[in-house]
Design a protein around this motif. Structure first.
Motif, PDB file in Angstrom:
ATOM      1  N   GLN A 111      16.694 -22.638 -12.845  1.00 54.26           N
ATOM      2  CA  GLN A 111      17.682 -23.590 -12.351  1.00 54.26           C
ATOM      3  C   GLN A 111      18.758 -22.921 -11.503  1.00 54.26           C
ATOM      4  OE1 GLN A 111      17.280 -26.942 -12.496  1.00 54.26           O
ATOM      5  NE2 GLN A 111      15.324 -26.104 -13.208  1.00 54.26           N
ATOM      6  N   THR A 112      19.030 -21.642 -11.751  1.00 50.53           N
ATOM      7  CA  THR A 112      20.035 -20.939 -10.940  1.00 50.53           C
ATOM      8  C   THR A 112      19.377 -19.742 -10.275  1.00 50.53           C
ATOM      9  OG1 THR A 112      20.649 -19.802 -12.971  1.00 50.53           O
ATOM     10  CG2 THR A 112      22.121 -21.552 -12.202  1.00 50.53           C
ATOM     11  N   PRO A 113      19.845 -19.427  -9.100  1.00 50.46           N
ATOM     12  CA  PRO A 113      19.324 -18.245  -8.431  1.00 50.46           C
ATOM     13  C   PRO A 113      19.650 -17.002  -9.246  1.00 50.46           C
ATOM     14  CG  PRO A 113      20.691 -19.561  -6.951  1.00 50.46           C
ATOM     15  CD  PRO A 113      20.900 -20.103  -8.324  1.00 50.46           C
ATOM     16  N   GLY A 114      18.762 -16.035  -9.188  1.00 53.23           N
ATOM     17  CA  GLY A 114      19.013 -14.834  -9.950  1.00 53.23           C
ATOM     18  C   GLY A 114      18.366 -13.617  -9.329  1.00 53.23           C
ATOM     19  N   VAL A 115      18.814 -12.465  -9.733  1.00 51.24           N
ATOM     20  CA  VAL A 115      18.286 -11.194  -9.269  1.00 51.24           C
ATOM     21  C   VAL A 115      17.956 -10.372 -10.499  1.00 51.24           C
ATOM     22  CG1 VAL A 115      18.751  -9.132  -7.926  1.00 51.24           C
ATOM     23  CG2 VAL A 115      19.749 -11.319  -7.235  1.00 51.24           C
ATOM     24  N   ALA A 116      16.808  -9.708 -10.479  1.00 52.32           N
ATOM     25  CA  ALA A 116      16.437  -8.923 -11.644  1.00 52.32           C
ATOM     26  C   ALA A 116      15.704  -7.675 -11.201  1.00 52.32           C
ATOM     27  CB  ALA A 116      15.552  -9.752 -12.575  1.00 52.32           C
ATOM     28  N   VAL A 117      15.758  -6.673 -12.047  1.00 47.10           N
ATOM     29  CA  VAL A 117      14.939  -5.484 -11.849  1.00 47.10           C
ATOM     30  C   VAL A 117      14.008  -5.402 -13.044  1.00 47.10           C
ATOM     31  CG1 VAL A 117      14.908  -2.993 -11.620  1.00 47.10           C
ATOM     32  CG2 VAL A 117      16.760  -4.313 -10.603  1.00 47.10           C
ATOM     33  N   ILE A 118      12.703  -5.338 -12.797  1.00 46.88           N
ATOM     34  CA  ILE A 118      11.754  -5.267 -13.911  1.00 46.88           C
ATOM     35  C   ILE A 118      10.763  -4.148 -13.641  1.00 46.88           C
ATOM     36  CG2 ILE A 118      11.930  -7.744 -14.422  1.00 46.88           C
ATOM     37  CD1 ILE A 118       9.123  -7.969 -13.014  1.00 46.88           C
ATOM     38  N   ASP A 119      10.105  -3.704 -14.689  1.00 43.27           N
ATOM     39  CA  ASP A 119       9.024  -2.748 -14.513  1.00 43.27           C
ATOM     40  C   ASP A 119       7.859  -3.448 -13.858  1.00 43.27           C
ATOM     41  OD1 ASP A 119      10.040  -0.321 -15.566  1.00 43.27           O
ATOM     42  OD2 ASP A 119       9.998  -1.275 -17.560  1.00 43.27           O
ATOM     43  N   ASN A 120       7.219  -2.717 -12.982  1.00 42.63           N
ATOM     44  CA  ASN A 120       6.052  -3.305 -12.314  1.00 42.63           C
ATOM     45  C   ASN A 120       4.886  -3.317 -13.297  1.00 42.63           C
ATOM     46  OD1 ASN A 120       3.882  -3.973 -10.736  1.00 42.63           O
ATOM     47  ND2 ASN A 120       4.535  -2.684  -8.984  1.00 42.63           N
ATOM     48  N   PRO A 121       4.424  -4.498 -13.658  1.00 40.61           N
ATOM     49  CA  PRO A 121       3.348  -4.562 -14.644  1.00 40.61           C
ATOM     50  C   PRO A 121       2.096  -3.845 -14.158  1.00 40.61           C
ATOM     51  CG  PRO A 121       3.753  -6.720 -13.660  1.00 40.61           C
ATOM     52  CD  PRO A 121       4.838  -5.827 -13.185  1.00 40.61           C
ATOM     53  N   ASN A 122       1.917  -3.774 -12.848  1.00 42.21           N
ATOM     54  CA  ASN A 122       0.701  -3.158 -12.321  1.00 42.21           C
ATOM     55  C   ASN A 122       0.847  -1.656 -12.121  1.00 42.21           C
ATOM     56  OD1 ASN A 122      -0.102  -5.733 -12.252  1.00 42.21           O
ATOM     57  ND2 ASN A 122      -0.518  -5.839 -10.045  1.00 42.21           N
ATOM     58  N   ALA A 123       2.060  -1.189 -12.130  1.00 39.51           N
ATOM     59  CA  ALA A 123       2.255   0.220 -11.820  1.00 39.51           C
ATOM     60  C   ALA A 123       3.328   0.783 -12.734  1.00 39.51           C
ATOM     61  CB  ALA A 123       2.660   0.376 -10.359  1.00 39.51           C
ATOM     62  N   PRO A 124       2.915   1.398 -13.793  1.00 38.84           N
ATOM     63  CA  PRO A 124       3.898   1.947 -14.722  1.00 38.84           C
ATOM     64  C   PRO A 124       4.766   2.977 -14.002  1.00 38.84           C
ATOM     65  CG  PRO A 124       1.662   2.118 -15.583  1.00 38.84           C
ATOM     66  CD  PRO A 124       1.534   1.655 -14.198  1.00 38.84           C
ATOM     67  N   GLY A 125       6.021   3.003 -14.358  1.00 42.29           N
ATOM     68  CA  GLY A 125       6.931   3.955 -13.716  1.00 42.29           C
ATOM     69  C   GLY A 125       7.567   3.403 -12.463  1.00 42.29           C
ATOM     70  N   SER A 126       7.084   2.266 -11.976  1.00 40.96           N
ATOM     71  CA  SER A 126       7.685   1.663 -10.777  1.00 40.96           C
ATOM     72  C   SER A 126       8.437   0.409 -11.188  1.00 40.96           C
ATOM     73  CB  SER A 126       6.610   1.278  -9.767  1.00 40.96           C
ATOM     74  OG  SER A 126       5.899   2.424  -9.398  1.00 40.96           O
ATOM     75  N   GLN A 127       9.439   0.103 -10.428  1.00 37.86           N
ATOM     76  CA  GLN A 127      10.213  -1.082 -10.741  1.00 37.86           C
ATOM     77  C   GLN A 127      10.205  -2.032  -9.554  1.00 37.86           C
ATOM     78  OE1 GLN A 127      14.001   0.365 -12.032  1.00 37.86           O
ATOM     79  NE2 GLN A 127      13.166   1.165 -13.946  1.00 37.86           N
ATOM     80  N   LEU A 128      10.392  -3.287  -9.868  1.00 34.80           N
ATOM     81  CA  LEU A 128      10.408  -4.320  -8.840  1.00 34.80           C
ATOM     82  C   LEU A 128      11.758  -4.998  -8.846  1.00 34.80           C
ATOM     83  CD1 LEU A 128       6.966  -5.989  -9.570  1.00 34.80           C
ATOM     84  CD2 LEU A 128       7.511  -4.469  -7.653  1.00 34.80           C
ATOM     85  N   LEU A 129      12.205  -5.344  -7.638  1.00 34.89           N
ATOM     86  CA  LEU A 129      13.419  -6.153  -7.509  1.00 34.89           C
ATOM     87  C   LEU A 129      12.953  -7.586  -7.316  1.00 34.89           C
ATOM     88  CD1 LEU A 129      16.523  -6.387  -7.041  1.00 34.89           C
ATOM     89  CD2 LEU A 129      16.046  -6.054  -4.616  1.00 34.89           C
ATOM     90  N   VAL A 130      13.360  -8.455  -8.200  1.00 38.41           N
ATOM     91  CA  VAL A 130      12.889  -9.835  -8.137  1.00 38.41           C
ATOM     92  C   VAL A 130      14.060 -10.745  -7.807  1.00 38.41           C
ATOM     93  CG1 VAL A 130      11.731 -11.685  -9.367  1.00 38.41           C
ATOM     94  CG2 VAL A 130      11.157  -9.304  -9.859  1.00 38.41           C
ATOM     95  N   LEU A 131      13.884 -11.512  -6.726  1.00 40.28           N
ATOM     96  CA  LEU A 131      14.859 -12.550  -6.409  1.00 40.28           C
ATOM     97  C   LEU A 131      14.194 -13.881  -6.700  1.00 40.28           C
ATOM     98  CD1 LEU A 131      15.786 -10.098  -4.558  1.00 40.28           C
ATOM     99  CD2 LEU A 131      16.940 -11.849  -3.200  1.00 40.28           C
ATOM    100  N   SER A 132      14.863 -14.683  -7.472  1.00 42.85           N
ATOM    101  CA  SER A 132      14.239 -15.957  -7.816  1.00 42.85           C
ATOM    102  C   SER A 132      15.262 -17.074  -7.723  1.00 42.85           C
ATOM    103  CB  SER A 132      13.666 -15.883  -9.219  1.00 42.85           C
ATOM    104  OG  SER A 132      14.708 -15.565 -10.130  1.00 42.85           O
ATOM    105  N   ALA A 133      14.776 -18.269  -7.373  1.00 43.87           N
ATOM    106  CA  ALA A 133      15.667 -19.424  -7.251  1.00 43.87           C
ATOM    107  C   ALA A 133      14.835 -20.683  -7.249  1.00 43.87           C
ATOM    108  CB  ALA A 133      16.467 -19.322  -5.966  1.00 43.87           C
TER     109      ALA A 133
END
Lengths: 741, 704
Positions: free
Chosen positions: A268-290
Motif C-alpha cells: 500500500q505504501t512505496p518502500g525501499v528494501a535491501v535483501i539477500d539475493n535468493p539466487n546468489a548467496p552473498g549478493s544483495q538486491l535493492l528493491v523498490l516497491s510501490a
C-alpha cells in the motif's frame, strides 16, 4: 557531500573486514546452509595503471620515494595477495650501497638489492600478507641509490641516480565475499563500493515490461548510482522478469512481481528494501516497491534525495516533499561563475610538497559545458604560492591545465634580499579557453634545482618545499551560457544539455513504444552518465515513449532506440544526421551553401568527415551503434541526443562508449559511430545554437561568421548615414546662413 | 522630441557600426574586406553629390576605427616575452597612431560642411553705414613694405568720413610719421612695446572710437572691395564679432619656390583658408588670423581687447569672443594679398610661433574645458591646436620601421600580412577621402612633406608650452622675415640628413635580412616598404631645405590689365594691355603705330576705366610687339594708382585658385616621389663631398 555520506559505511566496512581477516584461516564459521563460500571466491588483478598511475613511477636522487593508493571493497575480504613488481634502474650505481624497498601501509614488504643484472629490467613477485590489507592502503617505493663510496663526494641529485617502476606492475588479489547483513544504512554499498576502481555493473530487473513510470523510477536510481560511481562509469544491464545473477536493483510496481518477490507486490505504501539475493548467496538486491508507478517514482526520489530512514533492511516512503526546482548550474559539481572559486575545494593532493622532484599539486574543477568565454582572458587562475628560499637558480613553478603548459614563474631566490619567504607570491594565469573542458585539472608543478656549483656540500632535499595556499582562486569573467550544437563532446564530457538543472527538470528520456531490455539498459546507462555529471538527485526527469512526445516538447530529449524501431515522424528523420531511408542507412544530405560556408568560413572539411562516416557505415553492414545530436523538431533551441544502432547493432554499446574513459574522448560533433571497439565522431555541419549571448557579442560574432558581409554592410551603413547627415547638415547650414545660429 | 529621435537613430546606427569595427576576421577575409572597402570608396569618389563624400567619410572612419580596434586589442606587445624596451617603442608608435586617428576624425568633423558664405549686400544708403577704423600695425618693417598697404587702405570703397586709417608704429619712426602726414592717415605710437602686436592694437583701441576695426598686417594689401564684402554680414547680424577673409600670397612660399610648385600645387595656407576656415564657419568656429579681418569693437572691448597671454593672440582672441557667445563669419574670397615668407628659416620660425601659441592656448584656455563654447567650436579649436602637435608623431612614423629593422624590436605583435590587411584600408581610405574633400585645396601626400620639414622644430616649443605656457622665448614678431633666431637652412636640413641616412641603413639591413632568409619575410618586407616611403618624404624635405637665399625683389604680377600708353602728356593715347606689372616696372603689348625708343620716358595709364593718373616709365626694351620699362620716381598719387591697379582691384585674386589641378592621389604620390628623388640626389652629393672633405682633412693636419 557524497564523500561525507560515504564515510559511514566505509568505517563500518573497515571494522568488519579486519575482524574477519583474522578468522579467515579457520573454516568459515557460519556458512549459509547448503552453500560453500569457496566457490564464491573471486580473484582480481590490478595493474598500477588501473590504480591511476598513468606513467611509470620515477624514483630519483639518493633517496627517491613514490607511493600509490590501493582501495579495496568493503564487502570482500582478501584471502591472498601478491605484487608482481617490474622495475629497471640505472646501471651506474654502486650496487653494494643501493637498494629498492617496498612498503605496504608503512610495513616493509621486501628490500630488493639492485644488481647489474636487474638494471635493464627485472620482475619479482612479492607475497603480501593479506592481513596487512585494509580498505584503504598505500604502497610505497623507496629507492636508496649511490654512485660514490661512502666518504666520497656525491651529488645527491645526480642524473645517474634513477629507478623506474613499470606501471604494468600487478597486484593479484584473491577475495571472498563478506556481505554485511542487509541494511539500508550501508547504501550505496554493497551495490556500489567506492573502494572498487572498476566500472560499476549493476543489473536492473523489472517485473513484466517496463512502463514509463517505472522507467522514471529506474532512471532516478540509475542517475543516483551514476553519481556514486562518478569517474568509474556505470553499466546497468536490464532484464525483464528475471532476477539478476548477483547484486542488482529490482523494481516492483503493483501486483506484477518477479517470482520470489510476491511479498513486495500489492504494497500500500512505496518502500525501499535491501535483501539477500535468493539466487546468489552473498549478493544483495535493492528493491523498490510501490502500488503504482507513481509510488515507485516517489521511492526512487526518496532514495536519491537521501531521505530514507537509514536503518534496517527496509523503509517506507509515506510522504515526500521534493525540494524546490534547481537553478541552472547550481549543483556542487560546477564552478560558480559569479564568484571566485577556491581552488582548494578541488584539491586532489596535499597543497604542500617536499623534495627535489615533488609531484604536482593538483586541483580539479568542472565548468558548465555551455560556459562560453566572451574573451580570451575570461578564465583566470590566481595561484598563491610559497617556496622555500633554499632552491637554486632555475627553480620554477609551472602550471599545467589538463596536461598543457599554461604558465610559470622562476623561483629566483639567488638575488640578495630574497633569502627570506614571509608571504605568498601570486602567479596570475590566463587559462587558454580552448584548452578548457567540462572537467579540468590544474596542476602546480614545482621544479627545484640545487646549486650544482656546490656538489659536495651537505644537501637536504627535504628542505626544498613548496606550497599552494588555500586562498588560490579561479575566476571567471565576461562569459555567457551559450553553445553551438550539435556538440556531442559536451554530452560526453559534461552531459550537456541535460546537466543544466541538477534535478533534470528539463530532461526527458524517450523510448520506443515497446522498449526492449537493451533500450532500457542504454537509457539507464545514459541516465547514470548524466547523474555522474550533475551530482544531484534526478527527481524531475521524465520518461516517455515516442508516441507521447507532446508532453515533453519543451525538454531536452534523450532518445534511445534502434533506428528501425524508433517509429518517429518524417520531420524527425529529416533532422537526423544519420537516418534510415527505407532499408538503407544514410547520412543527411548537405546543402551547397552549408558546404561552402563550412569550408571557407569555418575552415572545417565536412565532405571528408562525411566520406569517412559513410565508409564506416557501409563496412559495418548495420552492425554499428551511434550517438546522434540534432535540434529538437518540437522546439527550437532544444536538443535531441539519440542513442541508436543499426539493425544488427547494439544500442547499449553506444551508451557504454560514454562510460569508457578511452572511448568517450572520441564522442564528438553531431554523429558518433561505435563499431566494435572503434569510436569515431564527426562534425557534419548544420549547426544550431543554444543559450544567449549579450547582444553586443552576438552581432560581433554574427559578423565574424559572415565576414563577406563586412564591407557591404559598412557601405550600406555609410550610405544611410551620408543621406541622413546631409539633411541634418544642410538644415544647420541654412540656419547659419540666415544668421539664426 | 526631434533630439530624442535623433539620439535613437544614432544609437541604432552605432550598433552595426560597433559590429563592423569589432568583428574579427582571418587574413583571407580581412584582405577581402580591405579590397571591398577600397573599391567602394573609389566608386563613391566618382559620384558628385556631396552625400557620397559624407558616405566616404563614414567608410573611412569605419576602416580606421576597425584598424585601431584591432591594433589595440590584438597587436600590443604585452606579455612576458616582450621586454620593456619593446614596449616603450610600441607605446610610442601606438601613441602616434592614436594621435593621427584623432586628428583624422576631428578633421572630418571640422570640414564636414564648408559653409561657402556669400557676402551680404550693404544697406543702399551709405549714411547708415557704420564707421570703420583700419589698423595697420608695424614694428620694424621698412616703409617700402608698408606704403602699398596704406595706399590701398586709403582706396577702400567706403565713405571717407566713416573711414579712419591708423598706422600703429611700434618702431616710432619719423619716416613713417612723415609718410602718414603726407597721405593723410594717423600715425599712432605708444610708450612701450609691451605684448607686441596685441599690445599695439590694444593701445590703439583706447585712442580710437570707430564701431568696427579692420586689421591688416603691414604687408597685406587690401583690395578696394574689402569692406563692401565683409561689412554687410556685420550689419545684418549684430551678434557677429568677426568677419575673416583669407590670407592670400602672391609670391611663392619657400616650399613652392624650392620645389617649383607655385600655383600648381596648393600650399599649406590654401587648405586652411580654402577649406578649414570655411568648415569652421559651419560650426561658428572660424577664427581671427591676425589680419585681413574686421572686428566689432564692442565684442573686443567685452573681452578686454586682443588677448595678450599667448603668441597667437589672434586665435586666442577669437576663442574668447566665441566663449562669450559672439559669432564669427568667414568669407572665402581673397580680399587682401601679401608676400609669403621668403626663406625657409623664416617660414619655420613663423610655424614655430604658431605651434607654440596654439599649445599655449591649450594650457591657458583649453577649448575642451572652457565654458560657453558649443560642441562644434570645441572640436574645431581642439583640432586647430592638436594639429600643431604633429612633431613627435611624425618623427615616430619616420623612425618606427627602424626599431624592427635595426634594433630587432617587436613593436607590433602581428603577422606582417595581417598588419597590411588592416592598415591598408585605414590609410588608403583616409587618403582618398581627404582627397575628395580637399581636392582643390590640398594635394595628397604634400602635407606629409610640409609637416615633415617642420616636425623636428616644433616638438620642443610645443612641449615646453604645454608644460608651462610661459616657457620658451617670446618672439616679438615674425613679420618681415625676422625671427629672434636666424635659422640657416643647412641647420634645417640637418635632422633630415640624419633621418634619411637612418632609413637608408634600415632599408639596406632589411634587404640583407630578406636575402639571409629571415623567418618573417612579410614583416621585413612591410618595414622595407615603410622605410621606402620615409625615404621619399625625407628626400622631399631635403629638396625643400636645399635652397639658396634669395634677396627679395619687387614682386611681379603676371596679369593682363587694360592699359593705355602715351609717349608724352601732350600726345594721344593708345589702348593696350599689360603683360607683366610689378612695383618697379611694366611690360605691355606694343600697339601698332607707337614706336618708343629705349631710354625714352613714356607714360602708362593702368586700368583706364577707373583711373586717370598716368605713371612715368623709362623704356628699357622694345621689340617683338612688347615694350617694357622701369617705373620712374612716383608721386603719391601715381604710386596709389599703381597700387590700386596692381593689388586693389576687387577681382585681383579671384581667379587665382582656378588654375590649379584637382588632386589625384597617385599623381600626387608620384610628384612627391620625384621631389624625394631629387632630395636623395642632394643627399648623396652631400655625402660624397663630406666624405671627400673628411678624407682630405687628416692629410692637411699631418702636414701642419
Amino acid at each position: 557531500m557524497p564523500a561525507l555520506k560515504n564515510l559511514l559505511p566505509l568505517l563500518i566496512g573497515v571494522a568488519v573486514a579486519s575482524g574477519h581477516a583474522a578468522a579467515q584461516a579457520a573454516p568459515a564459521a557460519t556458512p549459509p546452509a547448503g552453500t560453500d563460500m569457496a566457490f564464491l571466491q573471486s580473484s582480481r588483478s590490478l595493474t598500477l595503471k588501473d590504480l591511476g598511475q598513468i606513467y611509470p613511477l620515477k624514483l630519483r636522487t639518493v633517496f627517491g620515494q613514490a607511493s600509490i593508493p590501493l582501495n579495496l571493497r568493503a564487502d570482500q575480504v582478501v584471502t591472498g595477495a601478491s605484487l608482481e613488481l617490474r622495475y629497471a634502474h640505472s646501471p651506474s650505481l654502486r650496487f653494494d650501497l643501493s637498494h629498492l624497498s617496498v612498503y605496504l601501509n608503512d610495513q616493509l614488504l621486501r628490500t630488493l638489492p639492485l644488481t647489474a643484472e636487474s638494471a635493464s629490467g627485472a620482475s619479482v613477485r612479492i607475497a603480501i600478507d593479506p592481513r596487512l590489507l585494509l580498505p584503504h592502503n598505500q604502497i610505497r617505493f623507496e629507492l636508496v641509490a649511490h654512485y660514490a663510496k661512502p666518504n666520497e663526494c656525491e651529488d645527491p641529485a645526480h642524473s645517474t641516480l634513477w629507478a623506474d617502476i613499470d606501471n604494468g606492475s600487478r597486484i593479484d588479489l584473491t577475495m571472498s565475499p563478506l556481505p554485511p547483513p542487509p541494511d539500508l544504512a550501508n547504501l550505496p554499498a554493497p551495490l556500489f563500493d567506492a573502494g572498487d576502481e572498476r566500472r560499476l555493473r549493476l543489473p536492473f530487473a523489472f517485473a513484466g515490461t517496463a512502463n514509463p513510470g517505472t522507467l522514471k523510477a529506474a532512471a532516478i536510481v540509475a542517475a543516483w548510482f551514476g553519481t556514486q560511481a562518478d569517474y568509474r562509469g556505470a553499466d546497468f544491464p536490464v532484464s525483464f522478469n528475471a532476477l539478476p545473477p548477483g547484486e542488482g536493483v529490482v523494481l516492483v510496481s503493483g501486483a506484477a512481481a518477479l517470482p520470489g518477490f510476491e511479498r513486495f507486490a500489492g504494497r500500500q505504501t512505496p518502500g525501499v528494501a535491501v535483501i539477500d539475493n535468493p539466487n546468489a548467496p552473498g549478493s544483495q538486491l535493492l528493491v523498490l516497491s510501490a502500488p503504482d508507478s507513481a509510488g515507485l517514482v516517489q521511492a526512487a526520489q526518496a532514495l536519491a534525495l537521501g531521505k530514507l530512514t537509514l536503518q534496517g533492511p527496509s523503509a517506507e516512503v509515506s510522504t515526500l516533499e521534493l525540494p524546490p526546482p534547481r537553478e541552472a548550474w547550481s549543483s556542487s559539481r560546477w564552478v560558480r561563475a559569479d564568484r571566485p572559486f577556491m581552488l582548494a575545494d578541488g584539491a586532489v593532493a596535499p597543497l604542500s610538497v617536499t623534495g627535489l622532484v615533488p609531484g604536482p599539486i593538483g586541483f580539479e574543477f568542472s565548468l558548465p559545458p555551455d560556459l562560453f568565454p566572451l574573451s580570451k582572458e575570461s578564465v583566470r587562475a590566481h595561484l598563491k604560492y610559497r617556496a622555500a628560499p633554499v632552491s637554486a637558480f632555475n627553480s620554477s613553478l609551472n602550471a599545467l591545465l589538463n596536461g598543457q603548459f599554461v604558465g610559470g614563474v622562476a623561483l629566483d631566490h639567488s638575488s640578495a634580499g630574497k633569502r627570506k619567504v614571509e608571504d605568498s607570491s601570486t602567479l596570475d594565469l590566463v587559462l587558454p579557453v580552448d584548452a578548457l573542458r567540462a572537467h579540468n585539472r590544474l596542476d602546480a608543478q614545482y621544479h627545484f634545482r640545487r646549486d650544482t656549483n656546490l656538489p659536495c656540500q651537505d644537501f637536504d632535499s627535504t628542505s626544498l618545499q613548496g606550497s599552494i595556499e588555500p586562498a588560490s582562486t579561479l575566476e571567471i569573467r565576461r562569459y555567457a551560457h551559450f553553445a553551438v550544437m550539435p556538440a556531442l563532446q559536451k554530452f560526453a564530457d559534461g552531459a550537456y544539455p541535460f546537466s543544466r538543472y541538477g534535478d533534470l527538470a528539463d530532461t526527458a528520456i524517450v523510448l520506443p513504444q515497446a522498449p526492449t531490455e537493451t533500450d532500457v539498459s542504454a537509457a539507464l546507462i545514459a541516465a547514470g552518465h548524466i547523474g555522474r555529471w550533475t551530482r544531484d538527485a534526478a527527481t524531475r526527469i521524465e520518461v516517455t515513449t515516442t508516441d507521447a512526445l507532446d508532453a515533453v516538447a519543451d525538454r531536452e530529449l534523450l532518445l534511445v532506440g534502434r533506428l528501425d524501431m524508433l517509429g518517429l515522424p518524417d520531420e524527425w528523420t529529416q533532422r537526423m544526421p544519420l537516418r534510415l531511408s527505407g532499408e538503407r542507412v544514410e547520412l543527411a544530405p548537405l546543402g551547397l551553401f552549408t558546404e561552402l560556408s563550412d569550408r571557407w568560413l569555418q575552415d572545417r572539411d565536412v565532405s571528408a568527415a562525411r566520406e569517412h562516416a559513410s565508409r564506416v557505415i557501409v563496412d559495418a553492414a548495420q552492425g554499428f551503434a551511434a550517438i546522434e545530436g540534432f535540434e529538437s523538431p518540437l522546439k527550437s533551441g532544444r536538443s535531441v541526443v539519440l542513442l541508436t544502432a543499426g539493425r544488427n547493432g547494439d544500442v547499449r554499446s553506444a551508451a557504454l562508449a560514454l562510460t569508457d574513459p578511452g572511448d568517450v574522448q572520441f564522442v564528438r560533433g553531431g554523429l558518433t559511430l561505435v563499431q566494435g571497439s572503434k569510436v569515431s565522431g564527426y562534425d557534419l555541419g548544420s549547426d544550431y545554437e543554444v543559450g544567449h549571448l549579450p547582444w553586443w557579442f552576438a552581432i560581433q560574432r554574427w559578423l565574424a561568421l559572415h565576414p563577406y558581409l563586412i564591407w557591404p554592410i559598412a557601405l550600406l551603413l555609410v550610405i544611410i548615414v551620408g543621406i541622413l547627415v546631409q539633411t541634418l547638415l544642410r538644415r544647420r547650414a541654412k540656419l547659419r546662413l540666415e544668421h539664426k545660429i | 522630441m526631434r533630439r530624442l529621435s535623433l539620439i535613437v537613430v544614432v544609437l541604432l546606427l552605432l550598433v552595426p557600426a560597433y559590429a563592423l569595427i569589432t568583428a574579427p576576421a582571418t587574413l583571407l577575409w580581412q584582405t577581402y574586406t580591405a579590397v571591398g572597402m577600397v573599391i567602394a570608396a573609389n566608386v563613391l569618389r566618382r559620384l558628385r553629390d556631396y552625400r557620397w563624400a559624407l558616405a566616404m567619410m563614414g567608410l573611412s572612419v569605419i576602416a580606421s576605427t576597425r584598424y585601431l580596434y584591432w591594433r589595440l586589442t590584438e597587436t600590443l606587445p604585452l606579455g612576458p616575452e616582450f621586454n620593456l624596451w619593446d614596449q616603450f617603442l610600441a607605446a610610442g608608435l601606438i601613441g602616434a597612431e592614436l594621435y593621427a586617428y584623432v586628428i583624422l576624425i576631428l578633421g572630418f568633423i571640422q570640414t564636414i560642411w564648408p559653409l561657402h558664405r556669400k557676402p551680404v549686400p550693404l544697406p543702399p544708403d551709405p549714411s547708415q553705414w557704420p564707421t570703420v577704423d583700419v589698423f595697420i600695425p608695424t614694428y620694424n618693417e621698412p616703409l617700402k613694405v608698408v606704403r602699398p598697404t596704406v595706399l590701398a587702405a586709403l582706396a577702400l570703397d567706403w565713405p571717407r568720413d566713416k573711414l579712419n586709417i591708423y598706422v600703429l608704429d611700434d618702431g616710432r619712426r619719423d619716416e613713417f610719421r612723415q609718410f602718414c602726414e603726407t597721405v593723410g592717415v594717423t600715425h599712432l605710437i605708444r610708450g612701450d612695446n609691451k605684448h607686441a602686436k596685441a599690445g599695439n592694437i590694444n593701445a590703439a583701441l583706447k585712442k580710437t572710437r570707430g564701431e568696427f576695426v579692420a586689421i591688416f598686417d603691414c604687408d597685406h594689401i587690401p583690395v578696394r572691395s574689402f569692406l563692401q564684402m565683409t561689412m554687410g554680414t556685420m550689419i545684418v547680424d549684430p551678434k557677429v564679432s568677426l568677419v575673416q577673409t583669407p590670407h592670400h600670397f602672391f609670391s611663392p612660399d619657400p616650399f613652392e619656390k624650392n620645389l617649383s610648385t607655385f600655383r600648381k600645387v596648393p600650399n599649406e595656407g590654401e587648405l586652411f583658408y580654402g577649406l578649414i576656415q570655411d568648415g569652421d564657419d559651419f560650426w561658428d568656429a572660424s577664427f581671427f588670423c591676425g589680419s585681413c579681418a574686421v572686428l566689432r569693437r564692442t565684442a573686443l572691448e567685452e573681452i578686454g581687447g586682443i588677448a595678450t597671454e599667448t603668441v597667437t593672440e589672434d586665435a586666442h582672441t577669437s576663442l574668447r569672443m566665441h566663449s562669450r557667445g559672439w559669432r564669427s563669419a568667414y568669407i572665402n574670397i581673397p580680399q587682401a594679398a601679401g608676400l609669403a615668407t621668403e626663406s625657409l628659416s623664416a617660414h619655420v620660425g613663423q610655424r614655430i610661433r604658431w605651434a607654440r601659441g596654439m599649445a599655449q592656448i591649450m594650457r591657458v584656455d583649453n577649448p575642451f574645458l572652457m565654458k560657453g563654447l558649443k560642441f562644434g567650436q570645441r572640436i574645431c579649436y581642439m583640432n586647430a591646436m592638436l594639429h600643431f602637435f604633429y612633431g613627435l608623431p611624425r618623427l615616430i612614423f619616420l623612425t618606427s620601421p627602424l626599431a624592427y629593422l635595426l634594433l630587432g624590436a617587436d613593436i607590433i605583435k602581428a603577422q606582417g600580412w595581417m598588419v597590411l590587411a588592416y592598415a591598408a584600408p585605414h590609410v588608403i581610405l583616409a587618403t582618398i577621402t581627404n582627397s575628395r574633400l580637399q581636392g582643390p585645396f590640398r594635394h595628397s601626400f604634400w602635407a606629409e612633406l610640409y609637416e615633415t620639414v617642420l616636425a623636428t622644430f616644433i616638438i620642443v616649443p610645443t612641449a615646453l608650452a604645454v608644460v608651462n605656457p610661459k616657457l620658451g622665448k617670446f618672439n616679438v614678431t615674425a613679420k618681415g622675415g625676422i625671427v629672434d633666431r636666424d635659422y640657416f637652412d643647412k641647420d634645417i636640413a640637418k635632422p633630415y640628413y640624419l633621418l634619411f641616412s637612418l632609413n637608408l641603413v634600415g632599408m639596406a639591413v632589411g634587404f640583407t635580412r630578406l636575402l639571409l632568409n629571415d623567418p618573417h619575410p612579410d614583416t621585413v618586407a612591410l618595414n622595407i616598404g615603410w622605410t621606402l616611403y620615409n625615404l621619399m618624404i625625407t628626400g622631399g624635405a631635403l629638396a625643400v631645405a636645399s635652397e639658396k637665399r634669395q634677396v627679395r625683389e619687387a614682386v611681379r604680377v603676371r596679369t593682363k590689365l587694360e592699359a593705355a600708353i602715351r609717349l608724352s602728356p601732350d600726345d594721344g593715347a593708345w589702348l593696350t594691355n599689360t603683360l607683366d606689372v610689378s612695383y618697379n616696372g611694366v611690360a605691355l603689348t606694343l600697339p601698332d603705330g607707337v614706336a618708343p625708343q629705349v631710354g625714352q620716358r613714356m607714360q602708362v595709364l593702368l586700368t583706364p576705366s577707373r583711373s586717370d593718373t598716368w605713371i612715368d616709365i623709362d623704356v628699357k626694351r622694345v621689340g617683338r610687339g612688347i615694350v617694357a620699362g622701369r617705373i620712374a620716381e612716383m608721386t603719391i598719387a601715381q604710386e596709389s594708382a599703381l597700387v590700386q591697379a596692381l593689388f586693389g582691384r576687387a577681382d585681383a585674386w579671384m581667379q587665382w585658385r582656378e588654375r590649379q589641378d584637382l588632386d589625384r592621389p597617385l599623381h600626387a604620390l608620384l610628384a612627391v616621389a620625384r621631389h624625394g628623388l631629387r632630395g636623395s640626389r642632394n643627399f648623396f652629393q652631400w655625402l660624397g663631398s663630406s666624405l671627400l672633405a673628411r678624407a682630405r682633412r687628416p692629410a692637411g693636419t699631418n702636414a701642419a
